[in-house]
Design a protein around this motif. Sequence first.
Motif, mmCIF file in Angstrom:
data_model
loop_
_atom_site.group_PDB
_atom_site.id
_atom_site.type_symbol
_atom_site.label_atom_id
_atom_site.label_comp_id
_atom_site.label_asym_id
_atom_site.label_seq_id
_atom_site.Cartn_x
_atom_site.Cartn_y
_atom_site.Cartn_z
ATOM 1 N N LEU A 190 0.829 -1.201 0.000
ATOM 2 C CA LEU A 190 0.000 0.000 0.000
ATOM 3 C C LEU A 190 0.863 1.251 0.000
ATOM 4 O O LEU A 190 0.606 2.207 -0.750
ATOM 5 C CB LEU A 190 -0.922 -0.011 1.219
ATOM 6 N N THR A 191 1.904 1.264 0.827
ATOM 7 C CA THR A 191 2.790 2.418 0.894
ATOM 8 C C THR A 191 3.464 2.676 -0.451
ATOM 9 O O THR A 191 3.592 3.826 -0.895
ATOM 10 C CB THR A 191 3.848 2.204 1.987
ATOM 11 N N ALA A 192 3.878 1.614 -1.119
ATOM 12 C CA ALA A 192 4.508 1.761 -2.433
ATOM 13 C C ALA A 192 3.531 2.351 -3.445
ATOM 14 O O ALA A 192 3.905 3.206 -4.269
ATOM 15 C CB ALA A 192 5.031 0.411 -2.915
ATOM 16 N N PHE A 193 2.268 1.926 -3.389
ATOM 17 C CA PHE A 193 1.244 2.481 -4.281
ATOM 18 C C PHE A 193 1.053 3.970 -4.037
ATOM 19 O O PHE A 193 1.020 4.774 -4.981
ATOM 20 C CB PHE A 193 -0.076 1.734 -4.067
ATOM 21 N N VAL A 194 0.970 4.361 -2.772
ATOM 22 C CA VAL A 194 0.744 5.770 -2.440
ATOM 23 C C VAL A 194 1.932 6.621 -2.894
ATOM 24 O O VAL A 194 1.754 7.697 -3.467
ATOM 25 C CB VAL A 194 0.483 5.942 -0.934
#
Length: 299
Positions: A190-194
């Motif tokens: 999720l952090t990588a997507f954001v």
Amino acid sequence: MQYSKPDDRWAFTRTDGDADGAATVKALSAAAALTLDAAEAPALVDRLAAPPADRRWTALVTDGGVVMTSMSHKDPGLGHVDLLAVHPEARGEGRGRALVRAAEEWLRGQGAREARFAGNPPCYAWPGVDVRYTPAACLAESLGYERYHVAWNMTADLGVDLSDGDDELARLAAAGVSLRAAGADDRARLTAFVEEHWNERWAWEAANASGAHYAERDGRIIAFAAWGARPGWFGPMGTAEAARGLGLGRVLLRRCLAEQRATGQAESQIGWVGPLRFYSRAVGARAERVFWLYRRDLA
């Protein structure tokens, strides 16, 4: 440790990284009549004391007052006054002024050329000075700070219906979209997507949020919403450009707010709002807290 001071009436002690000092800061903040945030004051101090790893910060304490201040990691010449609190019984004697001057002295020592009464994202207490904390705004202006921006929060009452509609879920399923709560195993993805779709500041908030939800299609995350990176508040949230128009923001927002309600919150602050109309229509949120952002050169 003792810290040099611009006002000889009080000694200032640096408490960053010190467990006993942190307890002192939390006690002062909670006792200092932060009437709009008193319940959150200890959690706010904990959050400000655990910023991104590359942030330089300090807390300065004197008898009856505390200031927390930090440097921006994006702009090495920019410093922030993150939190200022003076116990009600210690007001009117110049402590607030002396604390700000002590913070400015520390910032100069770190290379700051400008100081701001404004949030230092991604780890901040408020966007700026809440206009209802009028003495703080008056203090900033008396010290030569100029108001340069206005920000606002919206308040969402959590007593409203936050459940998912069957028709809505069926529509999303037909579009190949699934909705999930982000567990520990999902946070890195999720952090990588954001970070890919927005920026590293939002990514830090997503990684440090109390709760987060996301939507995915064909095995790829396409939207997210988070809460609790700033204690008690909602945000950030966003939908990848290719997935906009599906109504994902509304669904993910409500799921986060439902989690906040489950923790015992009666309302949620949607922080540093941009899309005013969206939140109003999605959950009946109202614009309420207004913040003035101040700055001044450090000559």
